[in-house]
Design a protein around this motif. Structure first.
Motif, PDB file in Angstrom:
ATOM      1  N   ILE A 123     -11.731 -27.107  13.216  1.00 51.86           N
ATOM      2  CA  ILE A 123     -10.435 -27.777  13.369  1.00 51.86           C
ATOM      3  C   ILE A 123      -9.553 -27.361  12.195  1.00 51.86           C
ATOM      4  CG2 ILE A 123      -9.230 -29.976  13.626  1.00 51.86           C
ATOM      5  CD1 ILE A 123     -11.813 -31.191  14.665  1.00 51.86           C
ATOM      6  N   LEU A 166      -7.120 -24.764  16.664  1.00 49.68           N
ATOM      7  CA  LEU A 166      -8.392 -25.403  16.989  1.00 49.68           C
ATOM      8  C   LEU A 166      -9.263 -24.348  17.646  1.00 49.68           C
ATOM      9  CD1 LEU A 166     -10.306 -27.840  17.651  1.00 49.68           C
ATOM     10  CD2 LEU A 166      -8.972 -28.110  19.771  1.00 49.68           C
ATOM     11  N   SER A 175      -2.911 -25.971  16.841  1.00 49.63           N
ATOM     12  CA  SER A 175      -3.325 -27.291  16.360  1.00 49.63           C
ATOM     13  C   SER A 175      -2.205 -28.324  16.338  1.00 49.63           C
ATOM     14  CB  SER A 175      -3.913 -27.177  14.947  1.00 49.63           C
ATOM     15  OG  SER A 175      -5.162 -26.558  14.985  1.00 49.63           O
ATOM     16  N   TYR A 213      -6.301 -35.067  13.265  1.00 51.08           N
ATOM     17  CA  TYR A 213      -7.630 -34.438  13.271  1.00 51.08           C
ATOM     18  C   TYR A 213      -8.489 -35.046  14.382  1.00 51.08           C
ATOM     19  CZ  TYR A 213     -12.093 -32.687  11.433  1.00 51.08           C
ATOM     20  OH  TYR A 213     -13.317 -32.070  11.287  1.00 51.08           O
ATOM     21  N   LEU A 232      -7.481 -33.736  17.815  1.00 52.08           N
ATOM     22  CA  LEU A 232      -7.996 -32.391  18.076  1.00 52.08           C
ATOM     23  C   LEU A 232      -9.496 -32.434  18.361  1.00 52.08           C
ATOM     24  CD1 LEU A 232      -5.897 -30.601  15.353  1.00 52.08           C
ATOM     25  CD2 LEU A 232      -5.762 -30.125  17.803  1.00 52.08           C
TER      26      LEU A 232
END
Length: 324
Positions: A8, A13, A32, A87, A90
């Motif tokens: 990540i 990603l 991302s 985060y 993702l």
């Protein structure tokens, strides 16, 4: 056993997943960009296209480039990235993309410097394990989680190549991973990681893009957004729109890469000088591999420089292998 290797990053990603018995994993990548759906609308009021996931009860749109993501949310570029909802969004997208309702093992990475901080690895492992509500009415469970230093995925992947594994097992070798936010390196002596000769610095791809944007401003009188340059580089576009005309940014990007990259690689190679011993090999990986290879060949003219195939996906693929 179903394994997910996931990288990540701040820019992309990357994931590699599949059964442990599979000869190779399925790999996939996307930008991302991530923001709550209510913060990411077009001027017409229509919600932007993208993958929708659920994070703490809120719907997020993920998988856009930052340049294409119209949002009121601030992009996160800091050492607490793993603790952000972006985060988590993702990560939830990665789980969705596997098509599985249970992942036996997840392997991911942290910057080298963060791996050395007390509690960082344990906190991330605890956050990623367990059951996650990734979309309305959809839950995916994760069994075991393993966190390794970021370049460790590429190290494992490189070890599968016989000619490289011989150097890794017996030589003085460094794996350098220039990412978007940070550049990480792991150094091995006779196959063992030397912590004192491994680390992280902040002279990474984002700094190259910032310097390139400033050089363009000096040349053209208008500074392009960093996200526009990032998108152009990712998609190998030869020009960007600057002050009403299509401008070939590539020569100034090369100048910026030389300035920032030389400083970054000089810091790393200074750290790697052990008496009069030279590195036997440097393995370059990550999104900035192509930029930094040429610089390393200048800084370390007598050292073998190797760039892994598909360097953007190398860590994720190596993480999948590490899950076996």
């Amino acid at each position: 056993m179903f394994i997910l290797g996931i990288d990540i990053g701040y820019s992309n990603l990357k994931l590699a997943h599949g059964q442990a018995t599979a000869p190779e994993p399925y790999i996939w990548t996307c930008p991302s960009g991530a923001a709550p759906v209510e913060d990411s609308v077009l001027s017409s009021g229509r919600s932007q296209r993208g993958h929708h996931v659920l994070v703490n009860g809120r719907i997020w749109v993920v998988g856009h480039s930052q340049h294409g993501l119209v949002t009121t949310s601030q992009r996160s570029l800091n050492n607490d990235y793993t603790e952000t909802d972006a985060y988590r969004a993702l990560f939830h997208l990665a789980l969705l993309r596997t098509g599985a309702d249970h992942v036996d093992r997840v392997v991911t990475g942290l910057p080298v410097s963060e791996c050395l901080e007390h509690g960082r690895i344990q906190n991330l492992e605890e956050m990623l394990a367990g059951t996650h509500e990734v979309a309305e009415g959809m839950r995916i469970s994760v069994g075991e989680v393993k966190v390794v230093p970021q370049p460790g995925g590429s190290l494992i992947l490189a070890s599968r190549r016989r000619e490289l594994s011989q150097f890794i097992e017996t030589g003085f070798v460094s794996v350098i991973d220039p990412g978007f936010f940070s550049t990480d390196w792991l150094t091995l002596d006779g196959g063992r990681i030397v912590e004192s000769l491994s680390g992280t610095n902040m002279r990474a791809v984002s700094v190259v893009l910032q310097r390139a944007a400033e050089l363009i401003r000096q040349s053209e009188g208008s500074r392009p957004p960093l996200e526009m340059l990032e998108d152009a580089v990712r998609n190998e576009k030869p020009t960007i729109l600057v002050a009403g005309h299509h401008f070939d940014y590539r020569p100034l990007l090369a100048t910026a890469a030389q300035e920032v990259g030389v400083a970054s690689m000089s810091e790393i190679t200074q750290n790697l000088r052990v008496e009069t011993r030279r590195l036997d090999m440097v393995i370059v990986t990550g999104g900035g591999a192509a930029i930094y290879r040429q610089i390393l060949e200048t800084v370390l003219p007598k050292t073998r420089i190797e760039v892994l195939d598909n360097p953007v996906m190398a860590n994720a693929t190596g993480f999948w292998l590490a899950g076996h």
